[in-house]
Design a protein around this motif. Sequence first.
Motif, PDB file in Angstrom:
ATOM      1  N   HIS A 117       2.230   5.806  -3.795  1.00 30.46           N
ATOM      2  CA  HIS A 117       2.785   4.984  -4.619  1.00 30.46           C
ATOM      3  C   HIS A 117       3.849   4.088  -3.962  1.00 30.46           C
ATOM      4  O   HIS A 117       4.046   2.739  -4.081  1.00 30.46           O
ATOM      5  CB  HIS A 117       3.340   5.433  -5.896  1.00 30.46           C
ATOM      6  N   LEU A 118       4.763   4.880  -3.346  1.00 33.73           N
ATOM      7  CA  LEU A 118       5.802   4.248  -2.589  1.00 33.73           C
ATOM      8  C   LEU A 118       5.288   3.290  -1.462  1.00 33.73           C
ATOM      9  O   LEU A 118       5.823   2.300  -1.156  1.00 33.73           O
ATOM     10  CB  LEU A 118       6.744   5.285  -1.998  1.00 33.73           C
ATOM     11  N   GLU A 119       4.322   3.838  -0.860  1.00 35.86           N
ATOM     12  CA  GLU A 119       3.640   3.221   0.334  1.00 35.86           C
ATOM     13  C   GLU A 119       3.188   1.831  -0.144  1.00 35.86           C
ATOM     14  O   GLU A 119       3.226   0.787   0.590  1.00 35.86           O
ATOM     15  CB  GLU A 119       2.711   4.154   1.267  1.00 35.86           C
ATOM     16  N   ALA A 120       2.457   1.988  -1.426  1.00 34.97           N
ATOM     17  CA  ALA A 120       1.870   0.699  -1.851  1.00 34.97           C
ATOM     18  C   ALA A 120       2.876  -0.164  -2.220  1.00 34.97           C
ATOM     19  O   ALA A 120       2.696  -1.528  -2.177  1.00 34.97           O
ATOM     20  CB  ALA A 120       1.078   0.977  -3.044  1.00 34.97           C
ATOM     21  N   GLU A 121       4.169   0.296  -2.802  1.00 32.49           N
ATOM     22  CA  GLU A 121       5.225  -0.666  -3.396  1.00 32.49           C
ATOM     23  C   GLU A 121       5.645  -1.450  -1.910  1.00 32.49           C
ATOM     24  O   GLU A 121       6.116  -2.472  -2.051  1.00 32.49           O
ATOM     25  CB  GLU A 121       6.008   0.086  -3.899  1.00 32.49           C
ATOM     26  N   LEU A 122       5.888  -0.596  -1.055  1.00 37.70           N
ATOM     27  CA  LEU A 122       6.736  -1.285  -0.011  1.00 37.70           C
ATOM     28  C   LEU A 122       5.519  -2.292   0.949  1.00 37.70           C
ATOM     29  O   LEU A 122       5.862  -3.277   1.335  1.00 37.70           O
ATOM     30  CB  LEU A 122       7.048  -0.046   1.188  1.00 37.70           C
ATOM     31  N   THR A 123       4.384  -1.981   0.820  1.00 36.32           N
ATOM     32  CA  THR A 123       3.503  -2.814   1.211  1.00 36.32           C
ATOM     33  C   THR A 123       3.347  -4.187   0.510  1.00 36.32           C
ATOM     34  O   THR A 123       3.166  -5.082   1.076  1.00 36.32           O
ATOM     35  CB  THR A 123       1.889  -2.308   1.405  1.00 36.32           C
ATOM     36  N   ARG A 124       3.503  -4.019  -0.904  1.00 32.94           N
ATOM     37  CA  ARG A 124       3.459  -5.215  -1.519  1.00 32.94           C
ATOM     38  C   ARG A 124       4.756  -6.197  -1.499  1.00 32.94           C
ATOM     39  O   ARG A 124       4.468  -7.212  -1.462  1.00 32.94           O
ATOM     40  CB  ARG A 124       3.288  -4.731  -3.033  1.00 32.94           C
ATOM     41  N   ASP A 125       5.730  -5.513  -1.434  1.00 33.51           N
ATOM     42  CA  ASP A 125       6.996  -6.167  -1.278  1.00 33.51           C
ATOM     43  C   ASP A 125       8.198  -5.152  -1.025  1.00 33.51           C
ATOM     44  O   ASP A 125       8.455  -4.187  -1.878  1.00 33.51           O
ATOM     45  CB  ASP A 125       7.635  -7.057  -2.454  1.00 33.51           C
ATOM     46  N   LEU A 126       8.649  -4.976   0.238  1.00 36.12           N
ATOM     47  CA  LEU A 126       9.970  -4.171   0.345  1.00 36.12           C
ATOM     48  C   LEU A 126      10.997  -4.420  -0.757  1.00 36.12           C
ATOM     49  O   LEU A 126      11.590  -3.127  -0.883  1.00 36.12           O
ATOM     50  CB  LEU A 126      10.542  -4.402   1.753  1.00 36.12           C
ATOM     51  N   ASP A 127      11.227  -5.298  -1.206  1.00 36.92           N
ATOM     52  CA  ASP A 127      12.280  -5.482  -2.181  1.00 36.92           C
ATOM     53  C   ASP A 127      12.026  -4.670  -3.638  1.00 36.92           C
ATOM     54  O   ASP A 127      12.747  -4.256  -4.518  1.00 36.92           O
ATOM     55  CB  ASP A 127      12.506  -6.867  -2.707  1.00 36.92           C
ATOM     56  N   ARG A 128      10.723  -4.183  -3.655  1.00 39.28           N
ATOM     57  CA  ARG A 128      10.360  -3.373  -5.020  1.00 39.28           C
ATOM     58  C   ARG A 128      11.135  -1.831  -5.011  1.00 39.28           C
ATOM     59  O   ARG A 128      11.252  -1.516  -6.063  1.00 39.28           O
ATOM     60  CB  ARG A 128       8.846  -3.169  -5.142  1.00 39.28           C
ATOM     61  N   VAL A 129      11.453  -1.676  -3.796  1.00 39.22           N
ATOM     62  CA  VAL A 129      12.154  -0.345  -3.667  1.00 39.22           C
ATOM     63  C   VAL A 129      13.673  -0.451  -3.739  1.00 39.22           C
ATOM     64  O   VAL A 129      14.545   0.571  -3.527  1.00 39.22           O
ATOM     65  CB  VAL A 129      11.640   0.667  -2.503  1.00 39.22           C
ATOM     66  N   ASP A 130      14.175  -1.903  -3.445  1.00 35.19           N
ATOM     67  CA  ASP A 130      15.648  -2.132  -3.236  1.00 35.19           C
ATOM     68  C   ASP A 130      15.778  -3.603  -3.904  1.00 35.19           C
ATOM     69  O   ASP A 130      15.852  -4.626  -3.171  1.00 35.19           O
ATOM     70  CB  ASP A 130      15.995  -2.116  -1.795  1.00 35.19           C
TER      71      ASP A 130
END
Length: 568
Positions: A526-539
């Motif tokens: 899930h985290l990898e998918a979020e980072l691939t979609r947009d790095l801002d999704r974790v920050d």
Amino acid sequence: MKTLDDLTRLLHHIDGRGYPAYKEIRGRWEYPDFHLGVDHVQGDPFAAPSRLRLILPPSTAGLEPWILERASRRVGAAAWIARRAAKDIRRLAPGRGSGKSGQLAVATPGQLVLPQTAVRISPSGEMEVRLTLGLPARGRRVMGREAARLFSEVLPGVVSDLLAPNAWSPGELRTAAAANEDAEALRDRLPDHGLVAFVADGAILPRRSGVDDRPLESGAVAFRSPEGLRVTLDTPNAGPVCGMGIPEGVTLIVGGGFHGKSTLLRALEAGVFNHRPGDGREQVVARRDAVKLRAEDGRSVRAVDISPFIGDLPGGQGTKRFSTGNASGSTSQAAGLVEALEVGARLLLMDEDTAATNFLIRDRRMQLLVPPEREPIVPLVDRIRDLYQALGVSAVLVLGGSGDYLDVADTVVGMVEFEPEELTERAREVAQERPTGRVPETGPPLAPPRPRRIRTGSFPEGRGGRGLRVRTLDAHRVRVGDRILDLSGVEQLLLPTQLRTVAAAFESLAREGRVGDEPLGALVEHLEAELTRDLDRVDPRGTGDLAWVRRFELAAALNRLRGLEVTE
């Protein structure tokens, strides 16, 4: 929207006031050719610098349509711009005043080409550049007129001198975009040819030093594939590329000391990421699911089933749910292997120099001296073919002294003065002519690792109603709440910006409350998918110092965090 003139008047107005007066400049400001966003204002001249973003519309950025057509091209172009800006921006703002006053910076992507937040290019051609600026102060008083100069002269200079189309020679940006697209194409073609990695002819593998990842300038030997392993892969821009293909299965890299074995392996482990043009390794690629393993004495391990490799320990300690706060070399490497398989690794990379010897091999003399019933370790030499045949997991091992592996190898590459030669047939002849007499040792059947779940409540949380605070301490350590996480053994975390992404991902996990809801493997996917979609999704702060990481680095970080409780 407020204008540059408004910003200048405001800065003159607060000149000489206490430093907190700078808070008034937060917001969006319109310049003639771009927009400025002031996202965060530091509270003190000695604190972390303020965060800004320059937003260039397509008319100012002037990117050619060809670059915008594909994500791989945009990523390559953005990394090139970020690298150039990071290198040259300091000359425009040398810094004046107290603390970090006047210091302007952009995070550098180094030699890698990854999705990152320093420079972002949208499909429409808009460019966003995130930078940090130390707002100038004398003592702890606002230097408003100096700040006005920075905002009215230096920032427009950054746009015109470093970011606008006339800032680079024709073709440079296109070359960067094309090289990144070609690297993606090479990696995508590996499965069709039954390969796990590829090293192009002409590649320069040696680096300048252990702390300088740039290519060796003098004395480096250009790579040339041995005939028996040469393949040709097509790319969309460079056309057919010839080089050495490493097949699926068990591959050994052998040779004398200092002849380039480990250099080749380090290029392969970095080959899960793309590299900039001129790096020497821009056409060296490995499967994206390759994981480098090593011994890590003293690391924390939680509820990992290492029984296929290490049986019950003295004192009756079982290994089906092995936990320790102080792993040995062999138990740490066995745990690392199982943890990598748990999150989908299909290529394992190992170097004899950094491995636990007793995990790799037990020769015939030692078998006779210490009988199997007294040795809990089933050495990897007796498991490595099972990994491939039962689980489809290939391996590439650097070996200089473990000849027993010749019996189980599919491919053998010899390195002689940094030049490769194929030794597969000769290795088989040697294995037949000089049998070692060792007896294969067996363990329980290999099966995919059972999924594990982090127990709710064991993951750190924020205090006093505040969210979890995670920050990097140095190149390898992260403070997670009140815990120190050491990632020096995770060799595929190659950039400081990747380490900061791991920190941001931990904060995201705490914020979303996902820990405990799903297996660890699904959590990092899930985290990898979020980072691939947009790095801002974790920050959500929109910082400019993040770079993409894989689920394998995220899982490695979680698995090394002390204090976690894990259940199947």
